[in-house]
Design a protein around this motif. Sequence first.
Motif, PDB file in Angstrom:
ATOM      1  N   GLU A  97       3.583  -3.750   7.420  1.00  0.00           N
ATOM      2  CA  GLU A  97       4.408  -4.315   8.405  1.00  0.00           C
ATOM      3  C   GLU A  97       5.706  -4.451   7.511  1.00  0.00           C
ATOM      4  OE1 GLU A  97       2.773  -8.091   9.224  1.00  0.00           O
ATOM      5  OE2 GLU A  97       1.645  -7.302  10.855  1.00  0.00           O
ATOM      6  N   THR A  98       5.816  -4.384   6.197  1.00  0.00           N
ATOM      7  CA  THR A  98       7.066  -4.450   5.420  1.00  0.00           C
ATOM      8  C   THR A  98       7.680  -3.106   5.477  1.00  0.00           C
ATOM      9  OG1 THR A  98       6.081  -6.416   4.034  1.00  0.00           O
ATOM     10  CG2 THR A  98       8.116  -4.720   3.258  1.00  0.00           C
ATOM     11  N   LEU A  99       6.650  -2.114   5.293  1.00  0.00           N
ATOM     12  CA  LEU A  99       6.959  -0.701   5.135  1.00  0.00           C
ATOM     13  C   LEU A  99       7.728  -0.236   6.533  1.00  0.00           C
ATOM     14  CD1 LEU A  99       4.160   1.067   3.488  1.00  0.00           C
ATOM     15  CD2 LEU A  99       6.397   0.517   2.441  1.00  0.00           C
ATOM     16  N   LEU A 100       7.086  -0.749   7.703  1.00  0.00           N
ATOM     17  CA  LEU A 100       7.517  -0.506   9.135  1.00  0.00           C
ATOM     18  C   LEU A 100       8.914  -0.972   9.317  1.00  0.00           C
ATOM     19  CD1 LEU A 100       7.466   0.391  11.947  1.00  0.00           C
ATOM     20  CD2 LEU A 100       6.047  -1.484  12.558  1.00  0.00           C
ATOM     21  N   PHE A 114       6.262   3.181  -2.386  1.00  0.00           N
ATOM     22  CA  PHE A 114       5.679   2.052  -2.707  1.00  0.00           C
ATOM     23  C   PHE A 114       5.099   1.916  -4.040  1.00  0.00           C
ATOM     24  CE2 PHE A 114       3.036  -1.870  -2.087  1.00  0.00           C
ATOM     25  CZ  PHE A 114       4.006  -2.648  -1.638  1.00  0.00           C
ATOM     26  N   ILE A 115       5.512   1.312  -4.978  1.00  0.00           N
ATOM     27  CA  ILE A 115       4.926   1.172  -6.179  1.00  0.00           C
ATOM     28  C   ILE A 115       3.639   0.219  -6.265  1.00  0.00           C
ATOM     29  CG2 ILE A 115       5.200   0.709  -8.859  1.00  0.00           C
ATOM     30  CD1 ILE A 115       8.099   1.492  -8.258  1.00  0.00           C
ATOM     31  N   ILE A 116       2.531   0.665  -6.797  1.00  0.00           N
ATOM     32  CA  ILE A 116       1.462  -0.107  -6.891  1.00  0.00           C
ATOM     33  C   ILE A 116       0.584   0.157  -8.294  1.00  0.00           C
ATOM     34  CG2 ILE A 116       0.829  -0.323  -4.556  1.00  0.00           C
ATOM     35  CD1 ILE A 116      -1.382   1.631  -4.885  1.00  0.00           C
ATOM     36  N   HIS A 138       5.692   7.295   0.075  1.00  0.00           N
ATOM     37  CA  HIS A 138       4.813   7.650  -0.707  1.00  0.00           C
ATOM     38  C   HIS A 138       4.235   6.316  -1.667  1.00  0.00           C
ATOM     39  CE1 HIS A 138       6.580  11.530  -0.108  1.00  0.00           C
ATOM     40  NE2 HIS A 138       7.839  11.229  -0.633  1.00  0.00           N
ATOM     41  N   LEU A 139       3.178   6.743  -2.299  1.00  0.00           N
ATOM     42  CA  LEU A 139       2.524   5.709  -3.229  1.00  0.00           C
ATOM     43  C   LEU A 139       2.718   6.320  -4.548  1.00  0.00           C
ATOM     44  CD1 LEU A 139      -0.742   4.730  -1.613  1.00  0.00           C
ATOM     45  CD2 LEU A 139       1.105   3.309  -1.764  1.00  0.00           C
ATOM     46  N   LEU A 140       3.363   5.372  -5.619  1.00  0.00           N
ATOM     47  CA  LEU A 140       3.470   5.648  -7.036  1.00  0.00           C
ATOM     48  C   LEU A 140       2.697   4.742  -7.646  1.00  0.00           C
ATOM     49  CD1 LEU A 140       7.455   5.983  -7.112  1.00  0.00           C
ATOM     50  CD2 LEU A 140       5.852   7.815  -6.385  1.00  0.00           C
ATOM     51  N   VAL A 141       1.632   5.135  -8.707  1.00  0.00           N
ATOM     52  CA  VAL A 141       0.566   4.327  -8.802  1.00  0.00           C
ATOM     53  C   VAL A 141       0.711   4.416 -10.331  1.00  0.00           C
ATOM     54  CG1 VAL A 141      -1.851   4.176  -8.953  1.00  0.00           C
ATOM     55  CG2 VAL A 141      -0.892   5.216  -7.163  1.00  0.00           C
TER      56      VAL A 141
END
Length: 226
Positions: A97-100, A114-116, A138-141
């Motif tokens: 929801e935040t990304l939307l 989004f960093i995880i 994108h996901l940055l891990v």
Amino acid sequence: MTQQTNKTANSKSIQALFGGTFDPIHYGHLLPVEALAKQVGLQQVVLLPNHVPPHRPQPEATVQKRLAMIKLAIKNNPLFSIDTRELKRKTPSYTVETLLSFRQQIGRQKPLAFIIGQDSLLSISTWFDWQKILDFCHLLVCARPGYSTYFSTPSMQQWLKNHQVHEPEILSDKPFGAIYLTDTPLLNISATEIRERKRDRKSCKDILPPAVLRYIDKHHLYQNCL
């Protein structure tokens, strides 16, 4: 957030988000993200403090105190800024929801990441509407000590394989849909450890920014018995 003054120069820059309870914010949050920013070429990382995290116990420090500590931790560090939209919610802070919300703000063409941590990647299938996350970003891990680099199920491992990229330059060429596993420092620091150290009257100088430690001591945070 500042408006783009040079659309041509900034149109391919990656806007990166990093969420958490930050209870409190510590070097385990900041240093790996700073290293990640250098690897990927991030100009700014937006910190997203949660109000009601859906996957963990509620924060001990109040919203106001957590926000104050974040401001102290990133003062004079131009890499970081703060977005408080999740703090204004009374319902759980679901990432999708935040990304939307961000997509509605910046449009569909600007690269968004989004960093995880590695631990979050391995449990991502438990997140609300997790299948939609790569439709927005994108996901940055960031690597985490003690966590496997493989999923426990073949289907999730295939999902990673389908989306993983190995060159960070690709992230700025498309607005969303990729997963990049970064080579960041392995710092075994957790907010839980900090709270336990404070309760046991042990030093936290090596794991907290000095201004944050002074704030914690001044306001007598994390000193209640378990």
